[in-house]
Structures are given as C-alpha cells and as structure tokens.
Design a protein around this motif. Structure first.
Motif, PDB file in Angstrom:
ATOM      1  N   ASP A  15       1.341 -10.011  -4.852  1.00  0.00           N
ATOM      2  CA  ASP A  15       0.239  -9.429  -5.628  1.00  0.00           C
ATOM      3  C   ASP A  15       0.471  -7.937  -5.834  1.00  0.00           C
ATOM      4  O   ASP A  15       0.252  -7.407  -6.927  1.00  0.00           O
ATOM      5  N   ARG A  16       0.927  -7.242  -4.782  1.00  0.00           N
ATOM      6  CA  ARG A  16       1.200  -5.808  -4.905  1.00  0.00           C
ATOM      7  C   ARG A  16       2.330  -5.557  -5.900  1.00  0.00           C
ATOM      8  O   ARG A  16       2.228  -4.683  -6.763  1.00  0.00           O
ATOM      9  N   ARG A  19       0.980  -5.991  -9.357  1.00  0.00           N
ATOM     10  CA  ARG A  19       0.119  -4.859  -9.731  1.00  0.00           C
ATOM     11  C   ARG A  19       0.962  -3.671 -10.149  1.00  0.00           C
ATOM     12  O   ARG A  19       0.720  -3.061 -11.204  1.00  0.00           O
ATOM     13  N   LEU A  29      -7.465  -1.545  -9.542  1.00  0.00           N
ATOM     14  CA  LEU A  29      -7.596  -2.906  -9.039  1.00  0.00           C
ATOM     15  C   LEU A  29      -8.711  -3.000  -8.007  1.00  0.00           C
ATOM     16  O   LEU A  29      -9.487  -3.955  -8.012  1.00  0.00           O
ATOM     17  N   LEU A  63      -5.597  -9.350 -12.396  1.00  0.00           N
ATOM     18  CA  LEU A  63      -4.283  -8.951 -12.907  1.00  0.00           C
ATOM     19  C   LEU A  63      -3.952  -9.691 -14.199  1.00  0.00           C
ATOM     20  O   LEU A  63      -3.329  -9.115 -15.099  1.00  0.00           O
TER      21      LEU A  63
END
Length: 79
Positions: A15-16, A19, A29, A63
């Motif tokens: 996820d990071r 992003r 976020l 996202l």
C-alpha cells in the motif's frame, strides 16, 4: 530462481509503495482515510503478518480514486 522475496500485494508495504508511486502524500491519504499521519505511518510500517483487511480495503479504494483522478477518469468515463 531469485533469492529476493516476493512482496505481498495486500501488505501494508505494498500500500505504501502504491501511494508513493501515485505521488500521494502521507497527509493526503491520512486525511482521506480518516487517520492521522502517525496512524498511517504505523499502518504502513506493519509487517504482512499483522495485515488489517478492513483498513487495507479502505486505503485501496482511496488509492483507486487518486489513480482515476490522475488518469482524468470518473466512475462514468472521461471528465
């Protein structure tokens, strides 16, 4: 065969990475997801073994929206 581990695409690390690849700041976020920046950092720092499905789904949907905006898309086609 490579000795490099395969990253779980459902992990907080993935996820990071997504992003960052989308150019979304931690603040953006965190604001969209209802978290503080510190809570988001703590989530993104978790290992795949402490994966939070509910939070991942919320972040993934946000996202997705950022990605559609960048591509100039809405839910119904082009803007």
């Amino acid at each position: 065969m490579s000795d490099r581990p395969v990253e779980n695409r459902f992990s907080p690390t993935a996820d990071r990475h997504r992003r960052v690849a989308l150019g979304v700041s931690e603040g953006e976020l965190a604001n969209e997801s209802g978290l503080t920046v510190e809570e988001l950092r703590a989530y993104e720092a978790r290992g795949a073994d402490s994966y939070d499905v509910t939070l991942h789904l919320r972040i993934s949907q946000i996202l997705d929206r950022f990605e559609r905006r960048q591509k100039g898309l809405t839910g119904y086609g082009l803007i």
